[in-house]
Scaffold this active site. Structure first.
Site, PDB file in Angstrom:
ATOM      1  N   SER A  44     -18.679  12.991   9.287  1.00  0.00           N
ATOM      2  CA  SER A  44     -18.012  14.093   9.989  1.00  0.00           C
ATOM      3  C   SER A  44     -18.436  14.123  11.447  1.00  0.00           C
ATOM      4  CB  SER A  44     -18.428  15.390   9.301  1.00  0.00           C
ATOM      5  OG  SER A  44     -18.181  16.497  10.127  1.00  0.00           O
TER       6      SER A  44
ATOM      7  N   LYS B 287     -24.867  15.066   6.073  1.00  0.00           N
ATOM      8  CA  LYS B 287     -24.026  13.973   6.604  1.00  0.00           C
ATOM      9  C   LYS B 287     -24.866  13.022   7.458  1.00  0.00           C
ATOM     10  CE  LYS B 287     -20.010  15.141   4.874  1.00  0.00           C
ATOM     11  NZ  LYS B 287     -19.473  14.366   3.738  1.00  0.00           N
TER      12      LYS B 287
ATOM     13  N   TYR C  68     -25.615  21.482   5.929  1.00  0.00           N
ATOM     14  CA  TYR C  68     -24.450  20.632   5.622  1.00  0.00           C
ATOM     15  C   TYR C  68     -24.411  19.436   6.584  1.00  0.00           C
ATOM     16  CZ  TYR C  68     -19.779  18.881   6.458  1.00  0.00           C
ATOM     17  OH  TYR C  68     -18.728  18.045   6.700  1.00  0.00           O
TER      18      TYR C  68
END
Ligand code: UD1
Length: 349
Positions: free
Chosen positions: A159, A187, A183
């Site tokens: 992302s 990633k 979060y």
């Protein structure tokens, strides 16, 4: 079709979701055989049926769906609220080793597209252990099963969040990476883990796709984005306001140093994103020594929140009531992609 004329088998984790269904549709149309593994945490099986309908009977037999462990999240919440000890026992990786063993022992996969993962920033701050367990441990187990069954080609869903709050625009793949929340850290860590795995065993070929802001839907309107609960992201929120399920859009920030005061992002059509996965897959198959490499999947154009709303109103003919609110904590002013590397190396734009 592979070089030896055999249909290639692709495992798509999280294939029932928003990006998953659009990617699976394109894979089937490109002649791949696809297995989906999904726990339906934020998706529904009907979406997979709709993909089958869209590709028709001839191609739909190339699609298999494996539902896994869908009960663990509600159970987790229930147990958390009632009994901490039990929750420790039951709370685990959402895709279990048994699930993976079953899927990998049934089919010889040529590559995996790994989309499954939790992605709500706010939730990740409240429940970091859930994010680390699901996104990190789940992925490590997936790599282990891939290695065990001799499948060492991976397209990983990363992302733009790994750029944090970039100081310069556009975001170029070799920028220093940083994450702003759990979060984002999953990633970021998973990118590092991928690089380490590939370095330790050069047989691996890994592409990390850094998505910017995926929006929109297949032109049929049969599949699209329909998150459970109140959406975190802009586009599904606007959509729910448009159909009357939510009263108005909160515009987070109207005093940013941008063209109209609202924040700017790079919104990419989900069908283009799906094509980006096909391009990445083709690249993996033909490039023996690709190693582990990251590509931005974005348009290269910045669009503000207010411009998005205006575009939506124009396209749908519906008025979107708005409320101007304070900035959302952790949001960047402006994020958009440099698309050069993907254009040059994947032939994708
Ligand atoms: C967010 C996440 C990002 C994640 C991505 C997943 C943050 C800080 N970033 O990206 O890590 O990879 O989702 O899809 O949460 N907006 C509103 N009103 C809304 C919703 C959003 O004004 O109800 C604004 C936001 O302030 C932002 C823009 O719309 O300026 C886009 O927001 P969003 O769709 O949540 O995406 P990102 O924040 O870019």
């Amino acid at each position: 079709m592979g070089s030896e004329g055999r249909i290639q088998n692709i495992l798509v984790t999280g294939g029932a979701g928003f990006i998953g269904t659009h990617t699976v549709l394109q894979l089937l149309r490109e002649g791949f055989r696809v297995s989906i593994i999904d726990n339906l945490n934020n998706s529904v099986e009907e979406a997979v049926d709709r993909v089958r309908n869209l590709v028709g009977p001839e191609l739909s037999h190339n699609l298999r769906f494996h539902l896994v462990f869908f009960w663990i999240l509600p159970l987790y919440s229930l147990l958390r609220s009632s009994c901490i000890l039990l929750s420790v026992i039951y709370y685990g990786i959402l895709i279990t080793d048994e699930d993976l063993e079953k899927v990998f022992s049934e089919t010889r996969f040529d590559a995996v597209i790994h989309l499954a993962g939790l992605k709500a920033v706010g939730e990740s701050v409240a429940k970091p252990h859930l994010y680390y367990d699901n996104n990190l441990i789940g992925t490590i187990h997936l790599y282990e099963f891939m290695a065990k069954y001799g499948c060492k080609k991976m397209v990983f869903s990363s992302s733009a969040t790994v750029y944090g709050q970039p100081e310069k625009m556009p975001c170029v793949e070799d920028f220093q990476l940083k994450a702003m929340n759990p979060y984002g850290r999953t990633k970021l860590f998973l990118e590092e883990i991928a690089r380490d795995i590939q370095k330790a065993d050069p047989e691996w070929r890994i592409i990390l796709l850094r998505y910017f802001n995926p929006v929109s839907a297949h032109e049929s309107g049969q599949i699209g984005e329909d998150p459970k609960g109140i959406p975190n992201n802009l586009m599904p929120y606007i959509q729910k306001v448009a159909v009357g399920r939510l009263p108005e859009l909160n515009v987070y920030g109207f005093d940013y140093p941008t063209k109209d005061g609202s924040a700017v992002r790079d919104y990419i059509h989900v069908m283009d994103l799906a094509e980006g996965h096909i391009a990445a897959l083709q690249k993996l198959f033909i490039t023996e020594n690709i190693g582990c490499v990251a590509y931005n999947l974005g348009t290269g154009c910045g669009t503000s929140v207010l411009e998005m709303v205006a575009a939506f109103e124009k396209a749908s003919g519906k008025k979107i009531p708005m409320k101007l609110c304070a900035r959302r904590p952790g949001d960047a002013t402006e994020v958009y992609a440099s698309t050069e590397k993907a254009e040059k190396e994947l032939g994708w734009k």
